[in-house]
Write a protein that holds these residues in place. Structure first.
Motif, PDB file in Angstrom:
ATOM      1  N   ASP A   1       0.937  -1.206   0.113  1.00 53.68           N
ATOM      2  CA  ASP A   1       0.305  -0.017   0.334  1.00 53.68           C
ATOM      3  C   ASP A   1       1.264   0.843  -0.050  1.00 53.68           C
ATOM      4  O   ASP A   1      -0.127   2.505   0.228  1.00 53.68           O
ATOM      5  CB  ASP A   1      -0.478   0.042   1.201  1.00 53.68           C
ATOM      6  N   MET A   2       2.233   1.220  -0.338  1.00 55.52           N
ATOM      7  CA  MET A   2       3.101   3.108  -0.388  1.00 55.52           C
ATOM      8  C   MET A   2       3.298   3.216  -1.867  1.00 55.52           C
ATOM      9  O   MET A   2       2.947   4.394  -1.665  1.00 55.52           O
ATOM     10  CB  MET A   2       4.374   1.787   0.122  1.00 55.52           C
ATOM     11  N   SER A   3       2.763   1.805  -2.513  1.00 54.23           N
ATOM     12  CA  SER A   3       2.924   2.605  -4.032  1.00 54.23           C
ATOM     13  C   SER A   3       2.018   1.759  -5.054  1.00 54.23           C
ATOM     14  O   SER A   3       2.430   1.177  -4.716  1.00 54.23           O
ATOM     15  CB  SER A   3       4.612   2.691  -4.754  1.00 54.23           C
ATOM     16  N   TRP A   4       2.160   2.368  -5.931  1.00 58.45           N
ATOM     17  CA  TRP A   4       0.811   1.790  -6.853  1.00 58.45           C
ATOM     18  C   TRP A   4       2.526   0.959  -8.008  1.00 58.45           C
ATOM     19  O   TRP A   4       1.960   0.081  -8.686  1.00 58.45           O
ATOM     20  CB  TRP A   4       0.496   2.433  -8.491  1.00 58.45           C
ATOM     21  N   GLY A   5       3.322   1.016  -8.000  1.00 59.27           N
ATOM     22  CA  GLY A   5       4.247   0.985  -8.337  1.00 59.27           C
ATOM     23  C   GLY A   5       5.108  -0.279  -7.829  1.00 59.27           C
ATOM     24  O   GLY A   5       4.946  -0.823  -6.209  1.00 59.27           O
ATOM     25  N   ARG A   6       5.989  -1.234  -7.620  1.00 50.47           N
ATOM     26  CA  ARG A   6       6.547  -2.467  -7.229  1.00 50.47           C
ATOM     27  C   ARG A   6       7.839  -1.696  -6.563  1.00 50.47           C
ATOM     28  O   ARG A   6       8.828  -0.283  -6.645  1.00 50.47           O
ATOM     29  CB  ARG A   6       6.670  -2.927  -8.303  1.00 50.47           C
ATOM     30  N   ILE A   7       8.495  -1.787  -5.434  1.00 53.92           N
ATOM     31  CA  ILE A   7       9.047  -1.702  -4.487  1.00 53.92           C
ATOM     32  C   ILE A   7       9.949  -3.134  -3.559  1.00 53.92           C
ATOM     33  O   ILE A   7       8.393  -3.848  -3.041  1.00 53.92           O
ATOM     34  CB  ILE A   7       8.921  -0.304  -3.636  1.00 53.92           C
ATOM     35  N   SER A   8      10.988  -2.815  -3.562  1.00 56.27           N
ATOM     36  CA  SER A   8      11.479  -4.298  -2.600  1.00 56.27           C
ATOM     37  C   SER A   8      11.451  -4.116  -1.453  1.00 56.27           C
ATOM     38  O   SER A   8      11.614  -5.060  -0.476  1.00 56.27           O
ATOM     39  CB  SER A   8      13.104  -4.335  -3.776  1.00 56.27           C
ATOM     40  N   HIS A   9      11.445  -2.568  -0.501  1.00 56.30           N
ATOM     41  CA  HIS A   9      11.805  -2.462   0.234  1.00 56.30           C
ATOM     42  C   HIS A   9      11.154  -1.391   1.099  1.00 56.30           C
ATOM     43  O   HIS A   9      11.486  -0.275   0.515  1.00 56.30           O
ATOM     44  CB  HIS A   9      12.698  -2.785   0.925  1.00 56.30           C
ATOM     45  N   PRO A  10      10.277  -1.222   2.445  1.00 56.84           N
ATOM     46  CA  PRO A  10       9.985   0.052   2.888  1.00 56.84           C
ATOM     47  C   PRO A  10      10.809   1.953   2.759  1.00 56.84           C
ATOM     48  O   PRO A  10      10.823   2.304   2.270  1.00 56.84           O
ATOM     49  CB  PRO A  10       8.757  -0.116   4.053  1.00 56.84           C
ATOM     50  N   SER A  11      12.027   0.683   2.502  1.00 59.14           N
ATOM     51  CA  SER A  11      13.247   2.070   3.351  1.00 59.14           C
ATOM     52  C   SER A  11      13.334   2.578   2.013  1.00 59.14           C
ATOM     53  O   SER A  11      13.813   4.002   1.587  1.00 59.14           O
ATOM     54  CB  SER A  11      14.172   0.771   3.476  1.00 59.14           C
TER      55      SER A  11
END
Length: 463
Positions: free
Chosen positions: A262-272
């Motif tokens: 729920d942090m981004s519509w795109g893909r992220i590997s880690h919240p940091s």
């Protein structure tokens, strides 16, 4: 404001100096003798005047020995006090917080220890009276569970010493904050609010806590927040902790979970990649369970759904340009815009080259062009092709090498079932083991050919 006490024995008895006593006696001797009057010369007083005269000489010794007196004389070291008794008492000037404010006529509270000592003076103590008043003040605060302001004076083993209303109290290190404070010296001189959590009058021991107040403030903020929380509202919070699966955000009394999805519509590997501990971020209440007091948060919900009408923006066959943001064994991810990434599968990277890993031809940060192969809105996936930028060489191979054409190629690989011949760069042909000889039985191609050997052959079939 209550005066600040010095670090000395509160119960030390104070006596006037011999000089002051002699001076007082001499003053009495040098005073002119009063003219003797007869009994009939005494003025007649009314009942109200008699009551006023009586009250002016009446002292209150019911309040644990604390009485009021008037300063009638000031010497270099002491103040002489009239208590309305037979004898005066004296107070060292050092017992006053501000000696400059001591003036004749001032009223002062003292503790009356004895009406008269061996030398005929009242035995009084201002320090003891101040301590008793302060103790009563602190005891009342403790009983009513009210906060009191104090100043951090110094650091001691296990905590800090706090000046509370003029007396020293112990603030344990565990009661300073929710978490251990690494730099206690930074607190010196600060004024803080504390609550008395332990009292021992006999030992004059006072223990205070700042953490209790912080917990109460946090609980009040929590209850206020819970009353205001609703799904869909936007608010601010502070990043408290980061894990592999998401971020815990302090909303001001209660923590909420911001999941990585729920942090981004795109893909992220880690919240940091997006936030750090201590960051103040804007979030949206995604879900709220009032019973379990659990709050789910979202950041991407603050922005329009990126994949809406994306198939119209990136139709099949459309050429796009983007940056390589991640590489996996099966392909490379290309960022087309904020929150939108496409995948170039390893099988879609070249028509002719045998690529074992995408890193052979691509690197993170490379800007590449690709062709849109498919857009799947439900799965939020875009398939891209790199090899589609060039014509498919296999479509023209039939025209270039019709069946029956004699060619010369180089042996690239030998296997149990045949030999792969490189016809041209990126295009191989297979000579099956059964097509090596009409008469001889071939057990392995190595009996006829060697790797890198040039050989003549005929095109039998093109698939």
């Amino acid at each position: 404001m209550l005066p600040i006490l010095r670090d000395r024995d509160y119960y030390t008895r104070r006596k006037c100096s011999m000089t002051d006593k002699k001076t007082t006696k001499q003053n009495k001797k040098t005073q002119p003798e009063k003219t003797k009057t007869s009994l009939f010369d005494i003025p007649t007083l009314s009942e109200a005047e008699m009551e006023e005269l009586y009250n002016s000489h009446l002292i209150d010794i019911k309040n644990r020995g604390i009485v009021k007196g008037k300063i009638i004389k000031i010497t270099s070291k002491e103040a002489i006090v009239d208590l309305g008794l037979k004898s005066e008492g004296c107070i060292p000037l050092a017992d006053f917080a501000n000696t400059e404010s001591v003036e004749i006529g001032n009223m002062v509270e003292v503790f009356l220890e004895d009406f008269e000592d061996d030398e005929g003076f009242a035995l009084i103590s201002k320090q003891k009276a101040d301590f008793m008043k302060l103790w009563d003040f602190i005891y009342e605060k403790h009983t009513k569970q009210e906060s009191i302001e104090g100043e951090i004076m110094r650091r001691v083993k296990g905590g800090m010493i706090v000046n509370v209303g003029g007396v020293e109290a112990f603030l344990p290190g565990s009661q300073i904050d929710f978490h251990p404070v690494s730099n206690l010296d930074a607190l010196l001189g600060q004024k803080i609010k504390v609550k008395v959590i332990k009292l021992n009058r006999k030992r004059r021991n006072i223990v205070v806590s700042r953490r209790v107040i912080l917990e109460e403030e946090k609980e009040k903020a929590k209850q206020k927040l819970l009353a205001e929380l609703e799904e869909g509202i936007e608010m601010e919070g502070v990043v408290k902790n980061i894990t592999d699966f998401g971020v815990f955000v302090d909303l001001g009394g209660i923590d909420g979970l911001l999941h990585i999805t729920d942090m981004s519509w795109g893909r992220i590997s880690h919240p940091s990649e997006l936030v750090a501990i201590g960051d103040k971020i804007k979030i949206k209440i995604k879900a709220y369970d009032a019973v379990k007091q659990r709050v789910s948060l979202g950041i991407k919900q603050l922005y329009p759904y990126t994949w809406e009408n994306l198939n119209q923006k990136y139709p099949e066959g459309y050429k796009v340009r983007g940056k390589i943001v991640s590489i996996a064994d099966y392909g490379a991810f290309v960022e087309l815009e904020k929150g939108v990434e496409g995948l170039i599968h390893i099988s879609e990277m070249s028509w002719t080259k045998h690529i074992k890993h995408p890193s052979q031809i691509l690197a993170i940060g490379d800007v590449v062009e690709a062709i849109v192969l498919d857009v799947n809105k439900e799965r939020e996936r875009i398939s891209l092709g790199l090899k589609q930028l060039d014509p498919d060489p296999w479509k023209a191979i039939g025209e270039k090498y019709p069946v029956g054409t004699k060619i010369t190629g180089k042996v690239r690989t030998l296997t149990n079932f045949g030999a792969f011949i490189e016809i041209e760069s990126g295009i191989d042909g297979l000579i099956h083991i059964s097509d090596f000889s009409w008469t001889d039985r071939v057990k392995h191609p190595k009996h006829f050919l060697e790797k890198s050997q040039k050989v003549e052959c005929i095109i039998l079939e093109i698939d």
